[in-house]
Scaffold this motif. Structure first.
Motif, PDB file in Angstrom:
ATOM      1  N   TYR A   1       3.212  12.378   6.065  1.00 46.36           N
ATOM      2  CA  TYR A   1       4.520  12.589   6.714  1.00 46.36           C
ATOM      3  C   TYR A   1       4.846  14.079   6.842  1.00 46.36           C
ATOM      4  O   TYR A   1       5.418  14.517   7.823  1.00 46.36           O
ATOM      5  CB  TYR A   1       5.626  11.915   5.914  1.00 46.36           C
ATOM      6  CG  TYR A   1       5.448  10.443   5.759  1.00 46.36           C
ATOM      7  CD1 TYR A   1       5.922   9.560   6.722  1.00 46.36           C
ATOM      8  CD2 TYR A   1       4.791   9.920   4.649  1.00 46.36           C
ATOM      9  CE1 TYR A   1       5.745   8.196   6.582  1.00 46.36           C
ATOM     10  CE2 TYR A   1       4.611   8.557   4.499  1.00 46.36           C
ATOM     11  CZ  TYR A   1       5.088   7.704   5.465  1.00 46.36           C
ATOM     12  OH  TYR A   1       4.911   6.360   5.325  1.00 46.36           O
TER      13      TYR A   1
ATOM     14  N   MET B   1       0.848  -1.196   0.000  1.00 42.72           N
ATOM     15  CA  MET B   1       0.000   0.000   0.000  1.00 42.72           C
ATOM     16  C   MET B   1       0.883   1.244   0.000  1.00 42.72           C
ATOM     17  O   MET B   1       1.931   1.256   0.623  1.00 42.72           O
ATOM     18  CB  MET B   1      -0.889  -0.005   1.242  1.00 42.72           C
ATOM     19  CG  MET B   1      -2.107   0.867   1.118  1.00 42.72           C
ATOM     20  SD  MET B   1      -3.133   0.796   2.612  1.00 42.72           S
ATOM     21  CE  MET B   1      -2.237   1.851   3.712  1.00 42.72           C
ATOM     22  N   GLN B   2       0.425   2.243  -0.735  1.00 40.15           N
ATOM     23  CA  GLN B   2       1.237   3.444  -0.870  1.00 40.15           C
ATOM     24  C   GLN B   2       0.646   4.571  -0.031  1.00 40.15           C
ATOM     25  O   GLN B   2      -0.495   4.971  -0.237  1.00 40.15           O
ATOM     26  CB  GLN B   2       1.279   3.851  -2.344  1.00 40.15           C
ATOM     27  CG  GLN B   2       2.164   5.018  -2.631  1.00 40.15           C
ATOM     28  CD  GLN B   2       3.639   4.696  -2.493  1.00 40.15           C
ATOM     29  OE1 GLN B   2       4.176   3.888  -3.221  1.00 40.15           O
ATOM     30  NE2 GLN B   2       4.290   5.340  -1.537  1.00 40.15           N
ATOM     31  N   GLN B   3       1.406   5.056   0.936  1.00 42.95           N
ATOM     32  CA  GLN B   3       0.953   6.173   1.762  1.00 42.95           C
ATOM     33  C   GLN B   3       1.113   7.482   0.995  1.00 42.95           C
ATOM     34  O   GLN B   3       1.959   7.604   0.130  1.00 42.95           O
ATOM     35  CB  GLN B   3       1.813   6.262   3.014  1.00 42.95           C
ATOM     36  CG  GLN B   3       1.631   5.145   3.985  1.00 42.95           C
ATOM     37  CD  GLN B   3       0.537   5.446   4.988  1.00 42.95           C
ATOM     38  OE1 GLN B   3      -0.598   5.070   4.779  1.00 42.95           O
ATOM     39  NE2 GLN B   3       0.868   6.130   6.054  1.00 42.95           N
TER      40      GLN B   3
ATOM     41  N   ILE C   1       2.323  11.342   0.749  1.00 47.24           N
ATOM     42  CA  ILE C   1       3.431  12.106   1.334  1.00 47.24           C
ATOM     43  C   ILE C   1       2.896  13.076   2.412  1.00 47.24           C
ATOM     44  O   ILE C   1       3.606  13.439   3.339  1.00 47.24           O
ATOM     45  CB  ILE C   1       4.219  12.846   0.219  1.00 47.24           C
ATOM     46  CG1 ILE C   1       5.613  13.261   0.687  1.00 47.24           C
ATOM     47  CG2 ILE C   1       3.482  14.054  -0.329  1.00 47.24           C
ATOM     48  CD1 ILE C   1       6.685  12.306   0.385  1.00 47.24           C
TER      49      ILE C   1
ATOM     50  N   VAL D   1       2.139  11.217  -3.719  1.00 44.02           N
ATOM     51  CA  VAL D   1       3.004  10.180  -3.152  1.00 44.02           C
ATOM     52  C   VAL D   1       4.428  10.708  -2.991  1.00 44.02           C
ATOM     53  O   VAL D   1       5.167  10.326  -2.097  1.00 44.02           O
ATOM     54  CB  VAL D   1       2.985   8.937  -4.069  1.00 44.02           C
ATOM     55  CG1 VAL D   1       4.057   7.947  -3.680  1.00 44.02           C
ATOM     56  CG2 VAL D   1       1.615   8.282  -4.018  1.00 44.02           C
TER      57      VAL D   1
ATOM     58  N   GLU E   1       0.105  -4.082   3.808  1.00 42.72           N
ATOM     59  CA  GLU E   1      -1.350  -3.946   3.849  1.00 42.72           C
ATOM     60  C   GLU E   1      -1.906  -4.677   5.060  1.00 42.72           C
ATOM     61  O   GLU E   1      -1.319  -5.597   5.540  1.00 42.72           O
ATOM     62  CB  GLU E   1      -1.965  -4.491   2.566  1.00 42.72           C
ATOM     63  CG  GLU E   1      -1.368  -3.753   1.393  1.00 42.72           C
ATOM     64  CD  GLU E   1      -2.200  -3.839   0.130  1.00 42.72           C
ATOM     65  OE1 GLU E   1      -3.408  -4.051   0.227  1.00 42.72           O
ATOM     66  OE2 GLU E   1      -1.612  -3.677  -0.941  1.00 42.72           O
TER      67      GLU E   1
ATOM     68  N   LEU F   1      10.006  10.461  -1.400  1.00 46.67           N
ATOM     69  CA  LEU F   1       9.043   9.422  -1.789  1.00 46.67           C
ATOM     70  C   LEU F   1       8.600   8.650  -0.553  1.00 46.67           C
ATOM     71  O   LEU F   1       9.434   8.111   0.190  1.00 46.67           O
ATOM     72  CB  LEU F   1       9.701   8.469  -2.802  1.00 46.67           C
ATOM     73  CG  LEU F   1       8.849   7.290  -3.268  1.00 46.67           C
ATOM     74  CD1 LEU F   1       7.577   7.753  -3.974  1.00 46.67           C
ATOM     75  CD2 LEU F   1       9.663   6.388  -4.205  1.00 46.67           C
ATOM     76  N   ALA F   2       7.271   8.617  -0.350  1.00 48.11           N
ATOM     77  CA  ALA F   2       6.732   7.868   0.784  1.00 48.11           C
ATOM     78  C   ALA F   2       7.001   6.379   0.583  1.00 48.11           C
ATOM     79  O   ALA F   2       6.831   5.870  -0.532  1.00 48.11           O
ATOM     80  CB  ALA F   2       5.234   8.130   0.902  1.00 48.11           C
ATOM     81  N   PRO F   3       7.406   5.671   1.644  1.00 43.05           N
ATOM     82  CA  PRO F   3       7.639   4.235   1.504  1.00 43.05           C
ATOM     83  C   PRO F   3       6.318   3.486   1.340  1.00 43.05           C
ATOM     84  O   PRO F   3       5.268   3.992   1.720  1.00 43.05           O
ATOM     85  CB  PRO F   3       8.330   3.851   2.820  1.00 43.05           C
ATOM     86  CG  PRO F   3       7.966   4.917   3.793  1.00 43.05           C
ATOM     87  CD  PRO F   3       7.684   6.163   3.005  1.00 43.05           C
ATOM     88  N   LYS F   4       6.407   2.292   0.771  1.00 40.20           N
ATOM     89  CA  LYS F   4       5.220   1.431   0.731  1.00 40.20           C
ATOM     90  C   LYS F   4       5.083   0.796   2.107  1.00 40.20           C
ATOM     91  O   LYS F   4       6.079   0.461   2.737  1.00 40.20           O
ATOM     92  CB  LYS F   4       5.402   0.349  -0.329  1.00 40.20           C
ATOM     93  CG  LYS F   4       5.298   0.894  -1.738  1.00 40.20           C
ATOM     94  CD  LYS F   4       5.158  -0.220  -2.734  1.00 40.20           C
ATOM     95  CE  LYS F   4       4.569   0.287  -4.032  1.00 40.20           C
ATOM     96  NZ  LYS F   4       4.123  -0.796  -4.899  1.00 40.20           N
ATOM     97  N   VAL F   5       3.850   0.648   2.544  1.00 35.94           N
ATOM     98  CA  VAL F   5       3.644   0.017   3.854  1.00 35.94           C
ATOM     99  C   VAL F   5       2.855  -1.267   3.659  1.00 35.94           C
ATOM    100  O   VAL F   5       2.109  -1.407   2.698  1.00 35.94           O
ATOM    101  CB  VAL F   5       2.918   0.968   4.837  1.00 35.94           C
ATOM    102  CG1 VAL F   5       3.837   2.091   5.276  1.00 35.94           C
ATOM    103  CG2 VAL F   5       1.659   1.532   4.226  1.00 35.94           C
TER     104      VAL F   5
ATOM    105  N   PRO G   1       9.758   9.486   4.545  1.00 40.07           N
ATOM    106  CA  PRO G   1      10.006   9.325   3.111  1.00 40.07           C
ATOM    107  C   PRO G   1      11.496   9.252   2.769  1.00 40.07           C
ATOM    108  O   PRO G   1      12.342   9.832   3.453  1.00 40.07           O
ATOM    109  CB  PRO G   1       9.374  10.591   2.511  1.00 40.07           C
ATOM    110  CG  PRO G   1       8.345  11.007   3.508  1.00 40.07           C
ATOM    111  CD  PRO G   1       8.938  10.660   4.840  1.00 40.07           C
TER     112      PRO G   1
ATOM    113  N   ASP H   1      10.171   4.938   8.812  1.00 44.70           N
ATOM    114  CA  ASP H   1       8.882   5.636   8.847  1.00 44.70           C
ATOM    115  C   ASP H   1       8.902   7.076   8.335  1.00 44.70           C
ATOM    116  O   ASP H   1       8.076   7.888   8.742  1.00 44.70           O
ATOM    117  CB  ASP H   1       8.284   5.625  10.270  1.00 44.70           C
ATOM    118  CG  ASP H   1       8.170   4.220  10.805  1.00 44.70           C
ATOM    119  OD1 ASP H   1       7.784   3.337  10.020  1.00 44.70           O
ATOM    120  OD2 ASP H   1       8.500   3.998  11.987  1.00 44.70           O
TER     121      ASP H   1
END
Lengths: 12, 252
Positions: free
Chosen positions: A8, A1-3, A5, B45, B252, B246-250, B229, B227
């Motif tokens: 943050y 899943m992509q959060q 930005i 993102v 599911e 870039l936000a990391p993938k978390v 980017p 936690d």
């Protein structure tokens, strides 16, 4: 899943 | 008013190329200390931040803060029409609705002036907190571009693992898997500073887009922390930098 930005970095 | 002169249009071309695949419109904020741009991509993102300090410019003057709403595709068209070694001066009035770009050839035998309509963009700015990154890796930008390209053949996701032993990029997909490891070299072309090891997963498509900045710099800095980017930074000569987050993938 992509959060988003925005989860943050908050709006100024 | 704003007046900013780049010694070479080529640099402006490279900057526009590094931005236009990730954002279509953005505000360039000009102050007496330089120019700043910050924008998220359409899907929110990733974030790109550009900073150009006055030191890099051949000439820089900005009496009053001015925000220039730019359509990057239009700017790319104008910049493309100039020769890379032309000097280019950007001029805008205090409450400008257009940006003037004046190109001047080496021997001043050819000048070309373009007026670009500015956009009224209502743009949010995000606060980027100071971060102590757990891993900081520096490598040739061409190497990073090559890895991102190779990884994206295998999977949408790229896993980056960083330990004191090195940095590993992995992709796992229908076709099979790919693993590329780089270790700290005595030549100094790859440096790896690790406070604590980290493994995170990212969308390869974005990493690939960031590598559009490769022509701007021989080096790239990659910073990771739990936690937060990923930061990919390309220095820009004496001007400053372009940074991509870039936000990391978390899970599911």
């Amino acid at each position: 899943m992509q959060q988003s930005i925005t989860s943050y970095f908050k709006q100024k | 008013m704003l007046e900013a002169r780049f010694g070479e249009t080529l640099l402006l071309k490279k900057i526009v190329d590094a931005l236009k695949e990730i954002i279509s419109q953005s505000t360039l904020d000009c102050t007496e200390t330089g120019m700043q741009l910050q924008s998220m991509d359409n899907s929110h993102v990733s974030l790109v931040a550009l900073s150009l300090q006055t030191e890099g410019f051949e000439k820089y003057r900005c009496d009053r803060n001015v925000s220039l709403g730019l359509d990057l595709k239009s700017l790319a068209k104008v910049v493309k029409s100039a020769s890379g070694d032309d000097a280019v001066t950007l001029t805008a009035a205090d409450k400008a609705d257009k940006l003037l770009l004046s190109f001047e050839s080496d021997n001043k035998s050819r000048t070309a002036d373009y007026e670009l309509k500015l956009l009224n963009l209502d743009q949010d700015h995000l606060g980027i907190p100071e971060t102590n990154y757990a891993c900081i890796v520096q490598m040739p930008s061409s190497e990073f571009a090559r890895i991102c390209r190779d990884m994206s053949m295998f999977s949408e996701s790229v896993v980056i693992s960083c330990t004191k032993q090195g940095i590993k990029f992995s992709a796992n997909g229908d076709m099979g898997s790919a693993n590329i490891k780089l270790s700290d070299t005595s030549k100094g072309d790859i440096t790896i500073d690790v406070d604590e090891p980290i493994t995170q997963s990212f969308a390869g498509r974005y990493l690939n887009t960031f590598t559009r900045a490769t022509p701007l710099s021989d080096r790239v800095k990659i910073c990771l922390a739990p936690d937060v980017p990923l930061l990919v930074e390309y220095p820009i000569e004496d001007y400053g930098y372009i940074r991509y987050y870039l936000a990391p993938k978390v899970d599911e």
